[in-house]
Design a protein around this motif. Structure first.
Motif, PDB file in Angstrom:
ATOM      1  N   PRO A  20      -4.550  12.284  -0.959  1.00 47.96           N
ATOM      2  CA  PRO A  20      -4.000  11.363  -0.134  1.00 47.96           C
ATOM      3  C   PRO A  20      -3.547  10.051  -0.708  1.00 47.96           C
ATOM      4  O   PRO A  20      -2.597   9.496  -0.540  1.00 47.96           O
ATOM      5  CB  PRO A  20      -4.762  11.321   1.085  1.00 47.96           C
ATOM      6  CG  PRO A  20      -5.480  12.570   1.125  1.00 47.96           C
ATOM      7  CD  PRO A  20      -5.643  12.744  -0.313  1.00 47.96           C
ATOM      8  N   LYS A  21      -4.522   9.461  -1.446  1.00 53.34           N
ATOM      9  CA  LYS A  21      -4.387   8.187  -1.970  1.00 53.34           C
ATOM     10  C   LYS A  21      -3.241   8.232  -2.943  1.00 53.34           C
ATOM     11  O   LYS A  21      -2.299   7.425  -3.071  1.00 53.34           O
ATOM     12  CB  LYS A  21      -5.413   7.692  -2.681  1.00 53.34           C
ATOM     13  CG  LYS A  21      -5.459   6.209  -3.388  1.00 53.34           C
ATOM     14  CD  LYS A  21      -6.685   6.000  -3.961  1.00 53.34           C
ATOM     15  CE  LYS A  21      -6.839   4.586  -4.357  1.00 53.34           C
ATOM     16  NZ  LYS A  21      -8.025   3.950  -4.979  1.00 53.34           N
ATOM     17  N   ALA A  22      -2.910   9.324  -3.820  1.00 52.44           N
ATOM     18  CA  ALA A  22      -1.690   9.462  -4.564  1.00 52.44           C
ATOM     19  C   ALA A  22      -0.513   9.652  -3.675  1.00 52.44           C
ATOM     20  O   ALA A  22       0.576   8.855  -4.203  1.00 52.44           O
ATOM     21  CB  ALA A  22      -1.931  10.531  -5.530  1.00 52.44           C
ATOM     22  N   VAL A  23      -0.593  10.316  -2.715  1.00 55.75           N
ATOM     23  CA  VAL A  23       0.739  10.349  -1.733  1.00 55.75           C
ATOM     24  C   VAL A  23       1.011   8.958  -1.209  1.00 55.75           C
ATOM     25  O   VAL A  23       2.223   8.702  -1.446  1.00 55.75           O
ATOM     26  CB  VAL A  23       0.394  11.455  -0.556  1.00 55.75           C
ATOM     27  CG1 VAL A  23       1.649  11.425   0.228  1.00 55.75           C
ATOM     28  CG2 VAL A  23       0.230  12.634  -1.235  1.00 55.75           C
ATOM     29  N   TYR A  24       0.035   8.232  -0.919  1.00 58.20           N
ATOM     30  CA  TYR A  24       0.324   6.995  -0.183  1.00 58.20           C
ATOM     31  C   TYR A  24       1.081   6.091  -1.519  1.00 58.20           C
ATOM     32  O   TYR A  24       2.116   5.398  -1.272  1.00 58.20           O
ATOM     33  CB  TYR A  24      -0.711   6.287   0.401  1.00 58.20           C
ATOM     34  CG  TYR A  24      -1.721   7.089   1.355  1.00 58.20           C
ATOM     35  CD1 TYR A  24      -1.010   7.596   2.211  1.00 58.20           C
ATOM     36  CD2 TYR A  24      -3.132   6.913   1.264  1.00 58.20           C
ATOM     37  CE1 TYR A  24      -1.443   8.372   3.460  1.00 58.20           C
ATOM     38  CE2 TYR A  24      -3.689   7.507   2.444  1.00 58.20           C
ATOM     39  CZ  TYR A  24      -2.915   8.300   3.323  1.00 58.20           C
ATOM     40  OH  TYR A  24      -3.444   8.831   4.262  1.00 58.20           O
ATOM     41  N   ALA A  25       0.502   6.246  -2.714  1.00 62.84           N
ATOM     42  CA  ALA A  25       0.933   5.322  -3.844  1.00 62.84           C
ATOM     43  C   ALA A  25       2.592   5.820  -4.125  1.00 62.84           C
ATOM     44  O   ALA A  25       3.330   5.055  -4.327  1.00 62.84           O
ATOM     45  CB  ALA A  25       0.154   5.464  -4.957  1.00 62.84           C
ATOM     46  N   TYR A  26       2.668   7.243  -4.022  1.00 65.20           N
ATOM     47  CA  TYR A  26       4.244   7.674  -4.242  1.00 65.20           C
ATOM     48  C   TYR A  26       5.211   7.167  -3.469  1.00 65.20           C
ATOM     49  O   TYR A  26       6.254   6.709  -3.629  1.00 65.20           O
ATOM     50  CB  TYR A  26       4.343   9.301  -4.581  1.00 65.20           C
ATOM     51  CG  TYR A  26       3.418   9.627  -5.391  1.00 65.20           C
ATOM     52  CD1 TYR A  26       3.407   9.385  -6.723  1.00 65.20           C
ATOM     53  CD2 TYR A  26       2.961  11.135  -5.398  1.00 65.20           C
ATOM     54  CE1 TYR A  26       2.745   9.943  -7.809  1.00 65.20           C
ATOM     55  CE2 TYR A  26       2.200  11.767  -6.237  1.00 65.20           C
ATOM     56  CZ  TYR A  26       2.197  11.211  -7.613  1.00 65.20           C
ATOM     57  OH  TYR A  26       1.742  11.981  -8.595  1.00 65.20           O
ATOM     58  N   GLY A  30       8.041   4.190  -4.039  1.00 68.07           N
ATOM     59  CA  GLY A  30       9.465   4.655  -3.896  1.00 68.07           C
ATOM     60  C   GLY A  30       9.727   5.653  -4.734  1.00 68.07           C
ATOM     61  O   GLY A  30      10.863   6.293  -4.678  1.00 68.07           O
ATOM     62  N   ARG A  31       8.619   6.491  -5.283  1.00 65.98           N
ATOM     63  CA  ARG A  31       9.038   7.574  -5.909  1.00 65.98           C
ATOM     64  C   ARG A  31       9.349   8.838  -4.962  1.00 65.98           C
ATOM     65  O   ARG A  31       9.854   9.776  -5.215  1.00 65.98           O
ATOM     66  CB  ARG A  31       7.646   7.985  -6.633  1.00 65.98           C
ATOM     67  CG  ARG A  31       7.635   7.003  -7.925  1.00 65.98           C
ATOM     68  CD  ARG A  31       6.485   7.373  -8.802  1.00 65.98           C
ATOM     69  NE  ARG A  31       7.126   8.525  -9.619  1.00 65.98           N
ATOM     70  CZ  ARG A  31       6.145   9.307 -10.418  1.00 65.98           C
ATOM     71  NH1 ARG A  31       4.904   8.981 -10.672  1.00 65.98           N
ATOM     72  NH2 ARG A  31       6.539  10.225 -11.195  1.00 65.98           N
ATOM     73  N   TRP A  32       8.463   8.625  -3.754  1.00 66.52           N
ATOM     74  CA  TRP A  32       8.927   9.921  -2.731  1.00 66.52           C
ATOM     75  C   TRP A  32       9.677   8.866  -1.559  1.00 66.52           C
ATOM     76  O   TRP A  32       9.249   7.754  -1.173  1.00 66.52           O
ATOM     77  CB  TRP A  32       7.648  10.334  -2.075  1.00 66.52           C
ATOM     78  CG  TRP A  32       7.097  11.344  -2.870  1.00 66.52           C
ATOM     79  CD1 TRP A  32       7.284  11.717  -4.331  1.00 66.52           C
ATOM     80  CD2 TRP A  32       5.910  12.332  -2.665  1.00 66.52           C
ATOM     81  NE1 TRP A  32       6.559  12.562  -4.748  1.00 66.52           N
ATOM     82  CE2 TRP A  32       5.718  12.965  -3.810  1.00 66.52           C
ATOM     83  CE3 TRP A  32       5.136  12.451  -1.320  1.00 66.52           C
ATOM     84  CZ2 TRP A  32       4.910  14.069  -3.786  1.00 66.52           C
ATOM     85  CZ3 TRP A  32       4.181  13.537  -1.431  1.00 66.52           C
ATOM     86  CH2 TRP A  32       3.845  14.267  -2.725  1.00 66.52           C
ATOM     87  N   MET A  33      10.725   9.568  -1.076  1.00 70.16           N
ATOM     88  CA  MET A  33      11.549   8.944   0.055  1.00 70.16           C
ATOM     89  C   MET A  33      11.176   9.424   1.395  1.00 70.16           C
ATOM     90  O   MET A  33      10.809  10.547   1.551  1.00 70.16           O
ATOM     91  CB  MET A  33      12.947   9.277  -0.288  1.00 70.16           C
ATOM     92  CG  MET A  33      13.512   8.962  -1.732  1.00 70.16           C
ATOM     93  SD  MET A  33      13.460   6.982  -1.698  1.00 70.16           S
ATOM     94  CE  MET A  33      14.552   6.536  -0.314  1.00 70.16           C
ATOM     95  N   LEU A  34      10.937   8.604   2.371  1.00 69.13           N
ATOM     96  CA  LEU A  34      10.814   8.786   3.839  1.00 69.13           C
ATOM     97  C   LEU A  34      11.921   9.597   4.285  1.00 69.13           C
ATOM     98  O   LEU A  34      13.064   9.595   3.808  1.00 69.13           O
ATOM     99  CB  LEU A  34      10.675   7.717   4.667  1.00 69.13           C
ATOM    100  CG  LEU A  34      10.497   7.566   5.946  1.00 69.13           C
ATOM    101  CD1 LEU A  34       8.988   8.332   6.601  1.00 69.13           C
ATOM    102  CD2 LEU A  34      10.480   6.342   6.615  1.00 69.13           C
ATOM    103  N   ALA A  35      11.667  10.828   4.979  1.00 75.21           N
ATOM    104  CA  ALA A  35      12.292  11.844   5.469  1.00 75.21           C
ATOM    105  C   ALA A  35      12.871  12.849   4.491  1.00 75.21           C
ATOM    106  O   ALA A  35      13.170  13.998   4.701  1.00 75.21           O
ATOM    107  CB  ALA A  35      13.531  11.295   6.212  1.00 75.21           C
TER     108      ALA A  35
END
Length: 60
Positions: A20-26, A30-35
């Motif tokens: 989960p910590k890595a997901v929060y960092a992504y 901005g490596r992962w976009m909301l939606a």
């Protein structure tokens, strides 16, 4: 049985080994976009597995 498109963060972590910590960092970096790769619903994170697999195939 087909795999659901959106899964809770805990289940995503169990499937992929990404913490989960890595997901929060992504998300924060901005490596992962909301939606697109993730959503927040009532304070909980949901991950789009289809978008995650596309992200992996593009070398993340």
């Amino acid at each position: 049985m087909t795999q659901p498109r959106w899964v809770k963060l805990k289940h995503f972590s169990e499937l992929t080994g990404i913490t989960p910590k890595a997901v929060y960092a992504y998300a924060q970096r901005g490596r992962w976009m909301l939606a697109r790769e993730y959503r927040k619903v009532n304070g909980k994170y949901f991950i789009n597995l289809d978008a995650y697999y596309r992200w992996v195939e593009s070398n993340g």
